[in-house]
Design an enzyme around this catalytic site. Structure first.
Site, PDB file in Angstrom:
ATOM      1  N   CYS A 151       0.860  -1.174   0.000  1.00 10.04           N
ATOM      2  CA  CYS A 151       0.000   0.000   0.000  1.00 10.04           C
ATOM      3  C   CYS A 151       0.899   1.227   0.000  1.00 10.04           C
ATOM      4  O   CYS A 151       1.531   1.547   1.006  1.00 10.04           O
ATOM      5  CB  CYS A 151      -0.917   0.001   1.222  1.00 10.04           C
ATOM      6  SG  CYS A 151      -1.953   1.477   1.369  1.00 10.04           S
TER       7      CYS A 151
ATOM      8  N   GLU B 177      -3.629   0.839  -6.056  1.00  9.12           N
ATOM      9  CA  GLU B 177      -2.617  -0.171  -6.364  1.00  9.12           C
ATOM     10  C   GLU B 177      -2.443  -0.226  -7.872  1.00  9.12           C
ATOM     11  O   GLU B 177      -3.396  -0.022  -8.634  1.00  9.12           O
ATOM     12  CB  GLU B 177      -3.034  -1.537  -5.821  1.00  9.12           C
ATOM     13  CG  GLU B 177      -1.908  -2.552  -5.817  1.00  9.12           C
ATOM     14  CD  GLU B 177      -0.674  -2.058  -5.087  1.00  9.12           C
ATOM     15  OE1 GLU B 177       0.261  -1.581  -5.792  1.00  9.12           O
ATOM     16  OE2 GLU B 177      -0.631  -2.114  -3.854  1.00  9.12           O
TER      17      GLU B 177
END
Length: 222
Positions: free
Chosen positions: A2, A105
């Site tokens: 992340c 992402e």
């Protein structure tokens, strides 16, 4: 992993979601939270009160020697928490919740990566399990890292890791300083497949200077 996320709802809404009794510091909404940013994190302070405090994203496990560049990881793998003293100390005594409205992402080969925005299907927030340190490269702040785990079936085709999200019913157990290690490790599971959704977004999110609501919206022309 992340490496970018969004947190743009009102502070009162964030506080209510986290169940905090005190907020320390103000923030502006951000659609493109990046490493080194200072963002709200919830933890239990020495008096036993759950508070939200702005911390530096990039965990500093120890103070580096003068002239030495600090090691500031933004993510910590769940399978590494008990293997290294830096992670172990924080995992056992410095756990926190990292609120977000969603995270980004990238998928694909280098040079052709496509950004995705992942967000909750119900409600406005997600809370990632995290650890924090009293040290930080910025005076007057602590620092934190987001714990990652294996991906669920939605995230699998996008990336091989995802934040370890917790349900609000698990917040008390995660922040309880007296929880045994095995229970805590067991909480770090892939989030349910049917609890999150995703869509492709503009490559503009790759530039940290871009910070507008359009970043979380589906890309109309890619």
């Amino acid at each position: 992993m992340c490496g970018r996320y969004a947190l743009f709802k009102l502070l009162d809404e964030i506080d209510h979601f986290l169940g905090v009794l005190e907020r320390r510091g103000e923030i502006a909404p951000s659609y493109n939270v990046a490493p080194t940013n200072r963002m709200p994190v919830a933890f239990v302070d020495d008096s036993g009160k759950r508070v939200a405090e702005n911390m530096h994203w990039g965990f500093m496990g120890w103070k580096p020697k003068e002239g030495q560049k600090p090691f500031l990881p933004i993510n910590t793998r769940d399978d590494s928490l008990m293997k290294k003293p830096m992670w172990q100390r924080a995992f056992l005594s410095r756990r926190c919740l990292v609120p977000m409205n969603g995270f980004y992402e990238w998928q694909g080969p280098k040079g052709k990566k496509v950004p995705h925005y992942i967000y909750p299907k119900e409600g406005e927030f997600l809370a990632a399990a995290g650890i924090f340190s009293d040290f930080s490269p910025v005076d007057g702040f602590r620092s934190y890292s987001v714990i990652t785990t294996s991906p669920n079936s939605l995230m699998g085709p996008i990336h091989d890791r995802m934040p370890a999200f917790l349900h609000p019913s698990e917040f008390n157990d995660w922040l309880n300083p007296d929880q045994p290690e095995d229970l805590l490790i067991d909480m770090l599971q892939p989030y349910p497949d049917d609890a999150i959704a995703e869509h492709i977004v503009s490559k503009a999110v790759g530039n940290v200077r871009n910070n507008k609501s359009e970043l979380v919206e589906p890309a109309t022309l890619f």
